[in-house]
Design a protein around this motif. Structure first.
Motif, short mmCIF file in Angstrom:
data_model
loop_
_atom_site.label_atom_id
_atom_site.label_comp_id
_atom_site.label_asym_id
_atom_site.label_seq_id
_atom_site.Cartn_x
_atom_site.Cartn_y
_atom_site.Cartn_z
N GLY A 1 75.27 14.30 20.61
CA GLY A 1 76.07 15.19 19.72
C GLY A 1 75.25 16.50 19.42
N HIS A 2 75.65 17.05 18.22
CA HIS A 2 75.13 18.08 17.58
C HIS A 2 74.14 17.75 16.51
CE1 HIS A 2 77.44 21.78 19.01
NE2 HIS A 2 78.40 20.56 19.60
N LYS B 1 75.06 20.26 11.27
CA LYS B 1 76.21 20.70 11.78
C LYS B 1 77.26 19.70 11.80
CE LYS B 1 74.17 24.64 14.33
NZ LYS B 1 74.07 25.13 15.68
N TRP B 2 77.16 18.36 11.42
CA TRP B 2 78.25 17.41 11.71
C TRP B 2 79.54 17.67 10.78
CZ3 TRP B 2 78.66 12.07 9.31
CH2 TRP B 2 78.37 12.13 7.98
N ILE C 1 69.39 14.76 15.78
CA ILE C 1 70.62 14.84 16.45
C ILE C 1 71.38 13.62 16.34
CG2 ILE C 1 71.64 15.09 18.83
CD1 ILE C 1 69.17 16.74 19.68
N ASP D 1 86.76 21.10 23.46
CA ASP D 1 86.21 21.68 22.16
C ASP D 1 87.41 22.48 21.20
OD1 ASP D 1 84.58 22.96 20.30
OD2 ASP D 1 83.16 24.08 21.66
N ASP E 1 83.61 16.67 19.70
CA ASP E 1 82.02 16.49 19.68
C ASP E 1 81.68 16.12 17.85
OD1 ASP E 1 79.42 16.41 19.63
OD2 ASP E 1 79.44 18.32 21.38
N THR E 2 80.56 16.11 17.49
CA THR E 2 80.32 15.63 16.18
C THR E 2 80.61 16.67 15.22
OG1 THR E 2 77.83 15.95 16.61
CG2 THR E 2 78.64 13.82 16.90
N ASN E 3 80.48 17.91 15.57
CA ASN E 3 80.97 19.06 14.67
C ASN E 3 82.35 19.41 14.60
OD1 ASN E 3 81.24 20.10 17.25
ND2 ASN E 3 80.51 22.12 16.77
N ASN F 1 80.29 14.52 24.19
CA ASN F 1 79.56 15.91 24.28
C ASN F 1 80.27 16.78 24.89
OD1 ASN F 1 77.80 17.72 24.65
ND2 ASN F 1 76.23 16.67 25.61
N ASP G 1 79.59 20.13 25.35
CA ASP G 1 78.96 21.05 25.87
C ASP G 1 78.07 20.99 27.23
OD1 ASP G 1 79.15 22.77 23.31
OD2 ASP G 1 78.07 21.14 22.30
#
Length: 388
Positions: free
Chosen positions: A18-19, A23-24, A39, A166, A189-191, A204, A206
């Motif tokens: 994840g991020h 930034k979550w 992370i 995304d 993603d986690t953000n 993920n 990215d």
């Protein structure tokens, strides 16, 4: 049946990364397994479960004949998405998202038709009559349109679903889909905020390997849905042909068993004889009339098809579910309903459907109930979002 992905495969592809923890998005907490070295680590067991759920829904949408629009403009995703999605003949956007792509679909279709008009100019020789400067300008315009909209040239109506890689980057596409009540599928993603998505796949978004393995599973599910649709259509056509042939044989056999000289003038009857037999026989008895009428009714029913309310422009899966729960489960019932009554049903079912305009739904349902599919499709292609 496509092979189901295993947690081990996802782990090797780095889907679990994840991020940074700072930034979550707190709404992603149920899908986070742990934190390591600053992370967040995604729970891959939940990823597998959510992926199966999303794939099943995508399979049904593909089997219904609706298009699924894929959106992925980030550098590491665009080539993968273009390659995978092209294999299942679905539209995709891998360059800049054109504002109003969904909410102003009529204008986008005009741009796509502009490409077709340029191609016609080149075929009929009109292009050669232009000056050198004008030809250069037209070529540049054609290349620009092809780059941005070439992949959606065959999408003549709003898509049945939107798949996003995304949601943070493609937030405009997500907002437009929400406004039109189009189901949203996404790699989250986690953000990112999972509340913006109807079917999320925690992963993920990215890493190219992660995107590749998720897209492979998604496109395989769509391919299965398309294969099912093709096989059902073939079996339906074969069944209709068998029904007509069996009825024809029955009519001919009955005619041979009786003395037709007394009841029926001598006529030449060729297969299929159902319609011609009714026309040529002057005094048919009741039993024969019933045998001739029976296949006609079944054929009419086959022409109408299943009452899939999502075939009405502007009706998504959630709106269709609300109508069915309210008792409007067939095209005929929807065609007799008042638009304001449909509006009340949608508003009571969900506040997110309060913006829908069902004014044209009874009209579309009437065409569908009468089996006028070509007329319905032509009407939908000319009208924006089912709103006249």
């Amino acid at each position: 049946m496509a092979k189901k992905v295993e947690v081990k495969d996802l782990l090797e592809a780095g889907v679990h990364f994840g991020h940074l923890t700072r930034k979550w998005n707190p709404n992603m907490a149920p899908y986070i397994y742990m934190e390591r070295n600053g992370i967040h680590v995604i729970n891959l067991y939940k990823t597998v479960a959510k992926m199966e759920e999303a794939n099943e829904a995508l399979k049904k949408i593909a089997a219904s004949g609706r298009k699924i629009l894929f959106v992925a403009t980030k550098k590491q995703a665009k080539d993968i998405v273009a390659e995978k999605v092209a294999n299942v003949n679905m539209p995709y956007i891998t360059e800049r998202w054109p504002g109003g792509m969904l909410t102003n679909f009529v204008t986008i279709r005009k741009a796509v038709k502009k490409m077709a008009s340029i191609d016609r100019m080149k075929k009929d020789g009109t292009f050669l009559t232009l000056s050198k400067k004008e030809r250069l300008q037209v070529d540049r315009l054609r290349a620009k349109l092809e780059k941005n909209l070439g992949s959606i040239s065959e999408m003549t109506r709003l898509p049945g679903a939107l798949f996003v890689v995304d949601t943070m980057r493609e937030h405009i596409a997500v907002k437009e889909a929400q406004k039109l009540n189009i189901p949203i599928f996404a790699m989250v993603d986690t953000n990112s905020d999972p509340r913006d998505v109807d079917f999320l796949i925690p992963s993920n978004d990215d890493a190219s390997k992660s995107i590749d393995i998720i897209m492979t599973q998604v496109t395989n599910a769509i391919a299965e849905g398309l294969a099912e649709r093709k096989s059902e259509k073939q079996s339906k056509d074969e069944g209709d042909a068998e029904d007509v042939e069996e009825t024809t044989n029955t009519v001919v056999d009955d005619m041979e068993d009786e003395t037709l000289d007394e009841k029926v003038p001598k006529v030449k009857i060729e297969k299929p004889a159902v319609a011609k037999f009714k026309k040529d026989v002057e005094e048919p008895n009741e039993e024969k009339a019933e045998k001739v009428e029976a296949p006609k009714k079944s054929k009419a029913k086959a022409d109408k098809g299943d009452d899939d309310l999502t075939k009405i422009e502007g009706v998504g899966p959630k709106a269709a579910e609300a109508l069915i729960n309210a008792g409007l489960d067939t095209f005929e019932k929807v065609s007799k309903a008042e638009p304001y009554a449909i509006k009340e049903i949608l508003t009571e079912a969900s506040s997110r459907m309060a913006h829908l305009d069902p004014t044209s739904w009874p009209k579309q349902a009437k065409m569908a109930a009468d089996g006028k599919w070509d007329e319905l499709k032509e009407w939908q292609d000319q009208v924006k979002g089912g709103v006249e």
